[in-house]
Write a protein that holds these residues in place. Sequence first.
Motif, PDB file in Angstrom:
ATOM      1  N   UNK A 263       0.753  -1.092  -0.040  1.00 24.34           N
ATOM      2  CA  UNK A 263      -0.079  -0.050  -0.036  1.00 24.34           C
ATOM      3  C   UNK A 263       0.739   1.299   0.080  1.00 24.34           C
ATOM      4  N   UNK A 264       2.083   1.236   0.830  1.00 17.80           N
ATOM      5  CA  UNK A 264       2.779   2.280   0.783  1.00 17.80           C
ATOM      6  C   UNK A 264       3.371   2.690  -0.801  1.00 17.80           C
ATOM      7  N   UNK A 265       3.739   1.676  -1.467  1.00 19.91           N
ATOM      8  CA  UNK A 265       4.307   1.460  -2.618  1.00 19.91           C
ATOM      9  C   UNK A 265       3.504   2.292  -3.640  1.00 19.91           C
ATOM     10  N   UNK A 266       2.293   1.754  -3.576  1.00 23.96           N
ATOM     11  CA  UNK A 266       0.877   2.243  -4.384  1.00 23.96           C
ATOM     12  C   UNK A 266       0.841   3.869  -4.138  1.00 23.96           C
ATOM     13  N   UNK A 267       0.665   4.239  -2.811  1.00 21.20           N
ATOM     14  CA  UNK A 267       0.474   5.317  -2.496  1.00 21.20           C
ATOM     15  C   UNK A 267       1.589   6.435  -3.083  1.00 21.20           C
ATOM     16  N   UNK A 268       2.779   6.046  -2.970  1.00 16.58           N
ATOM     17  CA  UNK A 268       3.968   6.708  -3.496  1.00 16.58           C
ATOM     18  C   UNK A 268       4.288   7.000  -4.708  1.00 16.58           C
ATOM     19  N   UNK A 269       3.665   5.900  -5.628  1.00 19.95           N
ATOM     20  CA  UNK A 269       3.528   5.972  -7.205  1.00 19.95           C
ATOM     21  C   UNK A 269       2.640   6.784  -7.421  1.00 19.95           C
ATOM     22  N   UNK A 270       1.404   6.746  -6.796  1.00 21.55           N
ATOM     23  CA  UNK A 270       0.246   7.726  -7.388  1.00 21.55           C
ATOM     24  C   UNK A 270       0.278   8.932  -6.837  1.00 21.55           C
ATOM     25  N   UNK A 271       0.736   9.075  -5.608  1.00 22.35           N
ATOM     26  CA  UNK A 271       0.581  10.516  -5.188  1.00 22.35           C
ATOM     27  C   UNK A 271       1.938  10.857  -4.395  1.00 22.35           C
ATOM     28  N   UNK A 272       3.032  11.130  -4.970  1.00 25.38           N
ATOM     29  CA  UNK A 272       4.369  11.552  -4.248  1.00 25.38           C
ATOM     30  C   UNK A 272       4.268  12.412  -2.834  1.00 25.38           C
TER      31      UNK A 272
END
Length: 414
Positions: A263-272
């Motif tokens: 989930x952290x990777x997804x968040x980081x990739x979609x909304x830095x």
Amino acid sequence: MSSKAVILVGGDTRGTRFRPLSLDVPKVLFPVAGKPILYHALVALAAVPSIKEVLLIGFYDDSVFKDYLKEASAEFPSFSIKYLREYRALGTAGGLYHFRDAILKGNPYRLFVIHADICSSFPLKEMLEFFDDKEAKAVILGTRVEPEVARNFGCLVSDPATKRVIHYVEKPETHISNLINAGVYLFDRSIFDVIRAARTAKAEEAVTAIYDFDDEDPSEILRLEQDILVRLAQTDGFYVYETRGFWRQIKTAGSAVPANALYLQKLFQTDFDAPGLAKPSATIIPPVYADKTAYIDPTAKVGPNVSIGPRARIGPGARVKEAILLEDTEIKHDACVLYSILARGVRVGAWARVEGSPIQADQHSTTLVKDGQRVQSVAILATDVTVGDEVRIQNSIVLPHKDLKSDVANEIIM
Ligand code: GDD
């Protein structure tokens, strides 16, 4: 046209594999990537405009979700959200049947049913489009896993050309397929006819079987998998949408660590710039989520895949990687915390080391064999555990309030 979603949240007895973390908070409210497990499914549902109501169905006490429902109602204004409590565990389809009037109120044309204990990219819009394309009656989200682990899940056989499900077996004894049930379904209203038929068949079986009349009605307990999906596979109109997005079960406490990373990777990739994500720097290796009240010493090195809760403190020279630190945890100077979960109020002494082992993404397991012994991949320290200065904790689970003054490896400390 409006649609609805049901999230199956289970209840207390189901959380046992999540102990010791579920001693404090029910599993579905345990934070991964800074938010309750449940939140991640709600975000995905909020992105589907037709969804006007989300019903959590489970057998937890009503008080368990009271505060979170208030919070979620404010956070997700596009739908109303309620908790419906089963008077006992009715099984994954029993609750759907029991609350059918509430579910069908307002005439929803589609119904999502989601297991609360999964971590997924939740391709819900894609499932809706696929449903319409196929003129389906039911669509199940499927994902591929390694053949050795497929038998721990519901297994699907589908027509490769049409994607129609032709065979469904729940946790088969022998290998059937590596395409598994990922715990997300989309139904039209006719699902209630199938549940009703399954219930009648069960009631008839119960009449002929010898059973204790003190028992409650056995046909009340219905399993979506064995009682409904097996039937659906014998009809037309049941299709599998195979996701290529990420997927994992969150069963054991240790599985919160890989879910947190996904989930952290997804968040980081979609909304830095998402609120809570720490800015990358020489000492912050993204993604790192930190509550605004947490303190990270500028000389500590943190990340990747770390979530840090309210008022947590990470001291000078400390190293933290692949970990979840809940509120009020403290890591003293030069300590190291890797592949671990520190529950509320855990204190790790100076130069101490708390570590698990890397989890293989494709193995869907949170144990590993070390020196011929099966041990936990993740180190888990429950509420208010204290680790003394220079003490080393490896691949162990420690129950609440323990004071660890010497090294521990591959153990469960009660
Ligand atoms: N409301 C309610 N009532 N929910 C329940 C009940 C119940 O009696 N029993 C289980 N649940 C919820 C759990 O909380 C969880 O979210 C979900 O239903 C499935 O839980 P399990 O019954 O423990 O099944 P499982 O996780 O071992 O396997 C299921 O999920 C896999 C995917 O994660 C099956 O559907 C498998 O086929 C599937 O692959």
